[in-house]
Every structure is written in structure tokens, then in C-alpha cells.
Design a protein around this motif. Sequence first.
Motif, mmCIF file in Angstrom:
data_model
loop_
_atom_site.group_PDB
_atom_site.id
_atom_site.type_symbol
_atom_site.label_atom_id
_atom_site.label_comp_id
_atom_site.label_asym_id
_atom_site.label_seq_id
_atom_site.Cartn_x
_atom_site.Cartn_y
_atom_site.Cartn_z
ATOM 1 N N LEU A 170 0.899 -1.078 0.166
ATOM 2 C CA LEU A 170 -0.055 -0.028 0.090
ATOM 3 C C LEU A 170 0.575 1.316 -0.022
ATOM 4 O O LEU A 170 0.490 2.278 -0.792
ATOM 5 C CB LEU A 170 -1.170 0.111 1.218
ATOM 6 N N LEU A 171 1.995 1.118 0.751
ATOM 7 C CA LEU A 171 2.907 2.290 0.751
ATOM 8 C C LEU A 171 3.480 2.657 -0.558
ATOM 9 O O LEU A 171 3.560 3.967 -0.995
ATOM 10 C CB LEU A 171 3.865 2.194 1.911
ATOM 11 N N ARG B 265 3.349 6.322 -5.128
ATOM 12 C CA ARG B 265 3.536 6.139 -6.482
ATOM 13 C C ARG B 265 5.070 5.929 -6.744
ATOM 14 O O ARG B 265 5.784 6.123 -7.799
ATOM 15 C CB ARG B 265 3.238 7.401 -7.324
ATOM 16 N N THR B 266 5.815 5.217 -5.848
ATOM 17 C CA THR B 266 7.174 4.621 -5.942
ATOM 18 C C THR B 266 7.213 3.593 -7.043
ATOM 19 O O THR B 266 8.181 3.452 -7.962
ATOM 20 C CB THR B 266 7.791 4.118 -4.746
ATOM 21 N N LEU B 267 6.074 2.739 -6.902
ATOM 22 C CA LEU B 267 5.939 1.832 -8.075
ATOM 23 C C LEU B 267 4.415 1.745 -8.395
ATOM 24 O O LEU B 267 3.678 2.304 -7.874
ATOM 25 C CB LEU B 267 6.355 0.409 -7.345
ATOM 26 N N ASP B 268 4.379 1.041 -9.460
ATOM 27 C CA ASP B 268 3.051 1.066 -10.284
ATOM 28 C C ASP B 268 2.268 0.061 -9.341
ATOM 29 O O ASP B 268 2.841 -0.759 -8.728
ATOM 30 C CB ASP B 268 2.751 0.800 -11.711
#
Length: 158
Positions: free
Chosen positions: A16-17, A22-25
Motif C-alpha cells: 500500500l505504501l 507512486r514509487t511503483l505502479d
Amino acid sequence: MTRRHLPWILATGAALLLAATRTLDPAHALLLPAALLATWYAWRALDHGDEARWPQPPDQTRDGARHDVSDLGWAAFTRDGRVAARVTRRVHALATHRLAQHGIDLDDPTHHAAAAHLLGDDVLTGIRSRRPPTPRTLHHWLDTLDRLPDHHPPGRPA
């Protein structure tokens, strides 16, 4: 919440984090913690197998065994590689005994010249010194004492 659920909660929180920041898709944000969780479970499930153990050494020591020789060898030297005082005292006693056969008292200053003649100045100075010698120096002292001629008092057979 039990300890068993903690890895799942941490993986879900990490997913979730990663998705929220939006660090990863979203697909990769779910796959990365899932892959780490699967790796952790696989690691825990692996059997460590049987470990080969060395046999216990015998508790008994025999007189004259290799153990005694090893103890004597280790006792001969200090941590800095010099010869221990116990050994140098024994060599001093040996030199005193060997020179006494020639009528020379190692500790008498008036016999210094006669002792130096038989042993050499360097060996005599070293044996009378309190400084611990190196193993090589000790070897030289013992060789010198070993080369002393046997002295037999008159009237005694050789």
C-alpha cells in the motif's frame, strides 16, 4: 493479531505504501512484497539438514602423551615469541651444572674469563642476562652448551 500474521501485515502495508507514494505502479507494488514474503517463507521452510559433528576428544590424559609435549612446547614461549623465563632459568641451571664440571662458577665474577673462553662472550652475557632471548638465540645457547667438552676429574674413568 498473532505473530504468525505479522509478515502478511507488513507485506500488505509495504504494498500500500509503495502504491500510494507512486514509487511503483500498483502491479509491481503488490509483486515486490509478495516476492519477498515468498522468499522469506521458503527460507524458513528449508531444512538445515544434519550437521556432521567432530567426535569428543577423550577426557583422560596419559603421562608422556603428545598432550604433555604440546604443553611443554607452548610453555616455552611467551606471547611475543620470546623464550619464557622458566626456560631461561632452566638453561642457566644447565650452564651452571656444565661449567661446574670444569671448576667454573657461572655466578662468580672472577670466573668470567674462563666461562667466556668455553662459552663465548655472547652466550655468557645472554645466559647471565635477565632479558628473554629469541628462540634462535636459545638454540645457539643450547648448541654451545652441548659442544662443551666433557670434563672428567682425575682418577675417574671417562
